[in-house]
Motif scaffolding. Structure first.
Motif, PDB file in Angstrom:
ATOM      1  N   THR A  21       0.819  -1.215   0.000  1.00  0.00           N
ATOM      2  CA  THR A  21       0.000   0.000   0.000  1.00  0.00           C
ATOM      3  C   THR A  21       0.852   1.265   0.000  1.00  0.00           C
ATOM      4  N   ARG A  22       2.126   1.157   0.436  1.00  0.00           N
ATOM      5  CA  ARG A  22       2.993   2.332   0.498  1.00  0.00           C
ATOM      6  C   ARG A  22       3.822   2.501  -0.768  1.00  0.00           C
ATOM      7  N   ARG A  23       4.204   1.367  -1.371  1.00  0.00           N
ATOM      8  CA  ARG A  23       5.056   1.436  -2.554  1.00  0.00           C
ATOM      9  C   ARG A  23       4.237   1.873  -3.764  1.00  0.00           C
ATOM     10  N   ARG A  24       4.788   2.820  -4.553  1.00  0.00           N
ATOM     11  CA  ARG A  24       4.054   3.370  -5.693  1.00  0.00           C
ATOM     12  C   ARG A  24       4.741   2.991  -6.997  1.00  0.00           C
TER      13      ARG A  24
ATOM     14  N   GLY B  80       2.941   6.120 -10.217  1.00  0.00           N
ATOM     15  CA  GLY B  80       2.118   7.086  -9.515  1.00  0.00           C
ATOM     16  C   GLY B  80       0.994   6.512  -8.680  1.00  0.00           C
ATOM     17  N   ALA B  81       0.790   5.172  -8.723  1.00  0.00           N
ATOM     18  CA  ALA B  81      -0.307   4.561  -7.961  1.00  0.00           C
ATOM     19  C   ALA B  81       0.254   3.505  -7.005  1.00  0.00           C
ATOM     20  N   PRO B  82      -0.403   3.289  -5.869  1.00  0.00           N
ATOM     21  CA  PRO B  82       0.061   2.243  -4.964  1.00  0.00           C
ATOM     22  C   PRO B  82       0.107   0.879  -5.670  1.00  0.00           C
ATOM     23  N   GLN B  83       1.125   0.103  -5.342  1.00  0.00           N
ATOM     24  CA  GLN B  83       1.237  -1.225  -5.948  1.00  0.00           C
ATOM     25  C   GLN B  83       0.018  -2.081  -5.606  1.00  0.00           C
ATOM     26  N   TRP B  84      -0.583  -1.796  -4.471  1.00  0.00           N
ATOM     27  CA  TRP B  84      -1.767  -2.552  -4.040  1.00  0.00           C
ATOM     28  C   TRP B  84      -2.931  -2.392  -5.022  1.00  0.00           C
ATOM     29  N   ASP B  85      -2.944  -1.318  -5.781  1.00  0.00           N
ATOM     30  CA  ASP B  85      -4.037  -1.088  -6.734  1.00  0.00           C
ATOM     31  C   ASP B  85      -3.911  -1.938  -7.996  1.00  0.00           C
ATOM     32  N   ASN B  86      -2.785  -2.603  -8.165  1.00  0.00           N
ATOM     33  CA  ASN B  86      -2.591  -3.455  -9.332  1.00  0.00           C
ATOM     34  C   ASN B  86      -3.412  -4.733  -9.171  1.00  0.00           C
TER      35      ASN B  86
END
Length: 381
Positions: free
Chosen positions: A260-263, A266-272
């Motif tokens: 959730t912190r790593r981007r 431009g978007a959090p990796q969690w959003d992948n």
């Protein structure tokens, strides 16, 4: 998993005990054992309230303590505690209080002694206990112990070892005994294992060169050593599964936080979406293990025999650990290769599928009781 480490008002304040330990720069596993035992945390596993007769202790309290240790200390420290609390000390507590084993149990409960369980033999594969060459011979009222044990937790740090030894040739279960061996006795030599892993666990070999012991150092009946060990190994397997649940939960929590912190772009990796799918698969595995832990810890007079339930839980824990840690290491990327990172933990956690029974051994136990397990499922439904 308990929501709080101090949910049981009758148990010692585990948070406060761990806070005292954290004031030291790097408390050793021996110090951790002494502190927990002196605080009453260890004794509460067995005596307050009456223990679960299937395990000889309260599995819910054991789960709480293992979860706390896994959060606070390296794997080797928790391993050192686990072997003592789940196997070695229960075996000693089965002995009469006025025997040497009983006195040593009291010392360990008070935090004045540490223990090793010496079963894996230098002359045999770890899973082939009846092929051991460590043996005792009787000379009047004296026992003479010869042989060696390898890959023993606390070998280099314990005060006493519980040694499984042969008393007669052959592989009948009655030909093996358990005895209490002070590791300061003449003829005992401890040798550290040549390994990069398990800091704090004191892993090594024990060599016995004509060690002379009084006959009262036998633990229990001379012919029941292997049977006593087999009974208590179920509690160690229970502990292994409970610890695996705590460890996978911790790793998944930290991995989720990192994602959730790593981007990326431009978007959090969690959003992948692909990352979320992989993580969810690991979380489902972990939640299955947690449900099995809940079932095994609950009072279950009509459930499978303890040996079967413990084998099932330990096998599930080892398999879940392997899958979850592998996936989380991949998701963490380069960070997993750092010193003390997840790849090191993956290597150390491989012992969950070996110590206390290999995966193949445990699956054989489960398969042998297929009808019992399936009947239990139909009854529950």
């Amino acid at each position: 998993m308990p929501e709080t480490l101090t949910a049981d008002p009758a148990a010692p304040d585990l948070d406060a005990v761990l806070a005292r330990l954290r004031t030291e720069p790097a408390p050793s596993a021996r110090t951790v054992w002494h502190t927990l035992a002196a605080s009453g945390t260890v004794g509460a596993l067995y005596d307050d309230p009456a223990p679960d007769t299937r395990w000889g202790l309260d599995p819910r309290r054991l789960r709480t303590v293992l979860t706390a240790l896994d959060t606070a200390f390296p794997l080797g420290t928790t391993l050192s505690f686990c072997v003592q609390a789940a196997t070695a000390l229960p075996l000693l507590r089965d002995a009469p209080p006025d025997s040497p084993a009983g006195h040593t149990a009291a010392q360990a409960l008070a935090g004045h002694a540490t223990l090793a369980l010496a079963v894996t033999d230098t002359a045999a594969a770890g899973s082939d206990l009846t092929a051991m060459d460590t043996r005792i011979e009787q000379e009047g009222g004296t026992l003479v112990l010869t042989g060696g044990k390898r890959w023993i937790v606390n070998a280099t740090t314990a005060d006493h070892a519980l040694v499984l030894a042969r008393r007669r040739p052959g592989d009948h279960f009655s030909h093996f005994c358990l005895l209490l061996v002070p590791l300061t006795a003449p003829g005992v030599r401890a040798e550290p294992a040549d390994t990069l892993w398990f800091d704090g666990a004191g892993i090594g070999s024990l060599h016995f060169d004509g060690v002379r012991l009084p006959a009262d150092h036998l633990i229990g009946s001379p012919s029941r050593g292997l049977a006593a060990f087999a009974r208590r190994i179920s509690t160690e397997r229970l502990a292994s599964g409970l610890w695996a649940d705590a460890l996978t939960s911790r790793v998944l929590t930290r991995t989720h936080r990192a994602l959730t912190r790593r981007r990326i772009a431009g978007a959090p990796q969690w959003d992948n979406a692909a990352v979320r799918q992989e993580f969810a698969a690991a979380l489902i595995d972990q939640q299955r293990l947690r449900a099995l832990c809940d079932t095994v810890c609950a009072p279950a007079p009509d459930g499978p025999p303890p040996a079967v339930a413990a084998a099932l839980l330990k096998a599930a824990g080892a398999d879940t650990l392997e899958r979850v840690l592998t996936l989380c290491a991949r998701l963490q990327g380069a960070e997993a290769f750092e010193r003390g990172g997840l790849h090191q933990l993956r290597t150390e956690a491989a012992m969950f599928g070996i110590a206390g029974g290999t995966g193949h051994t445990l699956r054989d136990v489960v398969a042998d009781h297929t009808e019992v397990l399936l009947d239990a499922r139909r009854t529950a439904s």
